[in-house]
Design a protein around this motif. Structure first.
Motif, PDB file in Angstrom:
ATOM      1  N   GLY A  89       0.776  -1.232   0.000  1.00  0.00           N
ATOM      2  CA  GLY A  89       0.000   0.000   0.000  1.00  0.00           C
ATOM      3  C   GLY A  89       0.808   1.283   0.000  1.00  0.00           C
ATOM      4  N   LYS A  90       2.125   1.186   0.120  1.00  0.00           N
ATOM      5  CA  LYS A  90       2.969   2.383   0.164  1.00  0.00           C
ATOM      6  C   LYS A  90       3.733   2.529  -1.152  1.00  0.00           C
ATOM      7  N   PRO A  91       3.750   3.754  -1.724  1.00  0.00           N
ATOM      8  CA  PRO A  91       4.489   3.952  -2.982  1.00  0.00           C
ATOM      9  C   PRO A  91       5.989   3.724  -2.794  1.00  0.00           C
ATOM     10  N   THR A  92       6.616   3.200  -3.834  1.00  0.00           N
ATOM     11  CA  THR A  92       8.069   2.995  -3.835  1.00  0.00           C
ATOM     12  C   THR A  92       8.667   3.867  -4.941  1.00  0.00           C
ATOM     13  N   ALA A  93       9.965   3.787  -5.132  1.00  0.00           N
ATOM     14  CA  ALA A  93      10.629   4.555  -6.197  1.00  0.00           C
ATOM     15  C   ALA A  93      10.324   3.980  -7.582  1.00  0.00           C
ATOM     16  N   ASP A  94       9.935   2.699  -7.629  1.00  0.00           N
ATOM     17  CA  ASP A  94       9.646   2.056  -8.912  1.00  0.00           C
ATOM     18  C   ASP A  94       8.299   2.482  -9.458  1.00  0.00           C
ATOM     19  N   ALA A  95       8.145   2.318 -10.760  1.00  0.00           N
ATOM     20  CA  ALA A  95       6.854   2.530 -11.423  1.00  0.00           C
ATOM     21  C   ALA A  95       6.176   1.179 -11.579  1.00  0.00           C
ATOM     22  N   GLU A  96       4.858   1.213 -11.742  1.00  0.00           N
ATOM     23  CA  GLU A  96       4.097   0.006 -12.044  1.00  0.00           C
ATOM     24  C   GLU A  96       3.248   0.252 -13.274  1.00  0.00           C
TER      25      GLU A  96
END
Length: 187
Positions: A89-96
């Protein structure tokens, strides 16, 4: 941007019904035999269009350029979108890569490749180091498509429930580069 007869552009609120049609028909065609038929048959363009509108209105500013449509002869034939990868549920540095669909009768025309390249370019230009995506494990055609685009399975698997049926997914990853970012063309 025009790519082999396919025009790519940012999605607008006016595209919501056309994009919903692409998504619903895409699910019904691509996931036949993998997702329960009752779920696919119950999908509604009108309901999906409402979700698309709410998403675009809710992400005004922050989501600009993350939803891209592919057109041919003035008709929306494909749609893709990306955003931050969410880990628990938490954004990371990666894209999806959240979604990528092309109308069934426009598959294998280059529209999906053009959308993928544009979304990779935009994510790289936004500074994401990698793009991740989830694909149905049984979806051999989609897996082959993503592998040709440079994605590889990273060993992570999960499943989600659709009407009491566990649907397995496999996560894929692709490093993004300066060359990807240089390919960004909007409009």
């Amino acid at each position: 941007m025009d790519s082999g007869g396919t025009h790519l552009r940012d999605m607008t609120i006016d595209d919501c019904e056309a994009v919903a049609r692409v998504r619903v028909r895409g699910w019904q065609s691509a996931y036949a035999g993998m997702i329960p038929r009752a779920h696919l048959d119950a999908m509604s363009v009108e309901e999906d269009a409402g979700r698309r509108r709410a998403h675009l209105v809710g992400s005004a500013g922050e989501g600009a350029g993350r939803d891209v449509v592919a057109e041919r002869d003035g008709q929306v034939i494909g749609w893709g979108c990306y955003g931050p990868y969410r880990d628990e549920g938490k954004p990371t540095a990666d894209a999806e890569l959240y979604a990528l669909y092309v109308l069934p009768d426009h598959r294998s025309t280059g529209a999906g490749r053009a959308l993928t390249a544009q979304l990779l370019a935009r994510a790289a230009a936004d500074g994401h180091p990698r793009m991740l995506l989830w694909v149905l494990t049984e979806n051999v055609l989609a897996r082959r498509f993503y592998e040709k685009a440079g994605f590889v399975p990273d060993g992570t698997e999960a499943s989600f429930d659709v009407r009491g049926v566990a649907v397995p997914e496999t996560r894929y990853a692709r490093r993004l580069s300066a060359a990807d970012a240089a390919a960004v063309r909007r409009g």
